[in-house]
Design a protein around this motif. Structure first.
Motif, PDB file in Angstrom:
ATOM      1  N   ALA A  64     -10.768  63.015   2.028  1.00  0.00           N
ATOM      2  CA  ALA A  64      -9.896  63.922   2.876  1.00  0.00           C
ATOM      3  C   ALA A  64      -9.004  64.579   2.067  1.00  0.00           C
ATOM      4  CB  ALA A  64      -9.536  62.905   3.883  1.00  0.00           C
ATOM      5  N   TYR A  65      -8.405  63.793   1.203  1.00  0.00           N
ATOM      6  CA  TYR A  65      -7.059  64.545   0.645  1.00  0.00           C
ATOM      7  C   TYR A  65      -7.181  63.936  -1.009  1.00  0.00           C
ATOM      8  CZ  TYR A  65      -5.080  65.038   5.015  1.00  0.00           C
ATOM      9  OH  TYR A  65      -4.938  65.077   6.434  1.00  0.00           O
ATOM     10  N   THR A  66      -6.828  64.884  -1.854  1.00  0.00           N
ATOM     11  CA  THR A  66      -6.782  64.534  -3.241  1.00  0.00           C
ATOM     12  C   THR A  66      -6.053  63.329  -3.592  1.00  0.00           C
ATOM     13  OG1 THR A  66      -7.063  67.179  -3.751  1.00  0.00           O
ATOM     14  CG2 THR A  66      -6.420  65.622  -5.587  1.00  0.00           C
ATOM     15  N   SER A  67      -5.147  63.176  -2.982  1.00  0.00           N
ATOM     16  CA  SER A  67      -4.130  61.945  -3.326  1.00  0.00           C
ATOM     17  C   SER A  67      -5.039  60.608  -3.262  1.00  0.00           C
ATOM     18  CB  SER A  67      -3.065  61.817  -2.514  1.00  0.00           C
ATOM     19  OG  SER A  67      -3.493  61.868  -1.001  1.00  0.00           O
ATOM     20  N   GLU A  68      -6.059  60.519  -2.496  1.00  0.00           N
ATOM     21  CA  GLU A  68      -7.039  59.398  -2.391  1.00  0.00           C
ATOM     22  C   GLU A  68      -7.648  59.026  -3.594  1.00  0.00           C
ATOM     23  OE1 GLU A  68      -9.307  60.173   0.870  1.00  0.00           O
ATOM     24  OE2 GLU A  68      -7.790  60.114   2.677  1.00  0.00           O
ATOM     25  N   ILE A  69      -7.752  60.178  -4.315  1.00  0.00           N
ATOM     26  CA  ILE A  69      -8.593  59.954  -5.593  1.00  0.00           C
ATOM     27  C   ILE A  69      -8.193  58.869  -6.552  1.00  0.00           C
ATOM     28  CG2 ILE A  69      -9.667  61.107  -7.813  1.00  0.00           C
ATOM     29  CD1 ILE A  69      -9.957  63.559  -6.026  1.00  0.00           C
TER      30      ILE A  69
END
Length: 384
Positions: free
Chosen positions: A128-133
């Motif tokens: 959902a968001y790049t920050s989760e990667i």
């Protein structure tokens, strides 16, 4: 319906180079065209019958534009699909159909579509968001390296980055995205499928694409691809399977990977004329832009065979140059046999911006490739 020298009106959303080359064909057949683009300097402006300045993502702008035309098509995927859907529900002919466009417009949705229909594609994870990667990597859910792709609004190498270490995530936009396993491929290939409103389907020969390593842009398109016939057949079959499930109207450009063991994987698709088909203007019996017009108007599809070998060289802005464009050494390339430049009409250049292309045609593929290399080394797209 009578399309030629009549009151029929074709609407095109997007005024860039693809639309401009589409207009070569509508002018040839005297089909009235209305184009909308956000830029008052759009390349299409000089060639259409009517030009409207407006945002392609604005619901009201797209809806009001569409109400005034008989058939509506696109030259770029980044358009307001909600407005197109409303027009479609009201009986307006919109091609590609909004169902296909909505699937393609989001790369995550597009990849899920391949999985759902058993279409071969590289393994991927949706975020959902790049920050989760970063958490996913830390927890062992995702392995380095991978290719990060923004789910929406990527084009010409934008919205794509190879991530080899955690630090490569720095500076990436925090948006919906996918992390795709890197494919160890021999070749990047493409097949353009054409499908008209009556369900007639034809494919163009498989082409081979050579990419710029830094810009992630196509540098050369080579037709026919220098691959085994069995691989070409497999690539065509995969492209047809994608079209069978998407049911596009117009063109569907299917970008593919040929793996080291000659498997074919779908990379992504575009529901419109495509960079991989530019060679067809000089090299094919029916070029891709004419074929798109034939398809969306329900006319018989043209012959897709090549008359000669064709190679396309992209002309992009040189690094370190931004401003009023200058095409350096144009005279020199025009002295070469079989060379045809296309200039898109963009007055301002910047690094890696697509400014034009050059087609090289020859009965001998090896000779065409040599000339293409000379063209690439000779012409420079710089600023004043």
């Amino acid at each position: 319906m009578d399309f030629f020298s009549s009151n029929f009106k074709l609407g095109i959303l997007g005024g860039g180079q693809l639309g401009k080359m589409m207009l070569y064909e509508t002018r040839k057949w005297d089909i009235f065209t209305k184009v909308m683009d956000a830029s008052p300097e759009a390349p299409c402006k000089i060639a259409c019958n009517e030009f409207v300045e407006g945002s392609l993502m604005d619901f009201d702008a797209v809806y009001n534009f569409g109400k005034d035309v008989d058939v509506l098509t696109i030259e770029i995927e980044n358009v307001n699909v909600d407005a197109l859907e409303k027009l479609e529900h009201e009986g307006k002919k919109v091609y590609p159909p909004t169902k296909a466009l909505r699937t393609i417009q989001n790369k995550a949705t597009q990849k899920l579509f391949y999985t759902d229909h058993n279409i071969p594609t590289a393994p991927f994870t949706r975020f959902a968001y790049t920050s989760e990667i970063e958490d996913s990597i830390s927890n062992g859910g995702l392995q380095l390296p991978f290719v990060w792709k923004s789910a929406q609004f990527g084009y010409d190498g934008q919205g794509v980055k190879v991530v080899r270490k955690i630090e490569d995530l720095n500076g990436l936009p925090n948006v919906e995205c996918i992390a795709e396993k890197m494919v160890n491929f021999k070749n990047e290939l493409a097949v353009i499928v054409s499908r008209n409103t009556k369900g007639e389907v034809k494919t163009y020969p498989v082409v081979e694409m050579e990419f710029h390593p830094e810009a992630n842009q196509v540098e050369y398109v080579i037709c026919p691809a220098r691959i085994e016939d069995s691989v070409a057949q497999k690539a065509t079959e995969v492209a047809l399977k994608v079209a069978e499930h998407l049911q596009p109207v117009g063109l569907l450009a299917v970008e593919l990977f040929q793996t080291q063991d000659d498997q074919i994987l779908v990379n992504e698709v575009a529901p419109r004329p495509h960079n991989s088909g530019h060679y067809s203007i000089e090299a094919s019996y029916t070029n891709q832009f004419e074929q798109h017009i034939r398809a969306i108007l329900g006319l018989p599809l043209g012959k897709t065979d090549s008359k000669v070998a064709g190679i396309m060289v992209n002309l992009v802005g040189a690094e370190g140059h931004t401003g009023d464009v200058v095409y350096e050494n144009m005279d020199t390339i025009l002295e070469m046999d079989g060379v045809t430049p296309h200039i898109y009409g963009k007055k301002q250049t910047r690094p890696f911006r697509k400014m034009g292309h050059v087609t090289i045609v020859d009965e001998d593929m090896a000779r065409a490739r040599e000339v293409a290399q000379k063209v690439k080394e000779t012409i420079n797209v710089i600023s004043k």
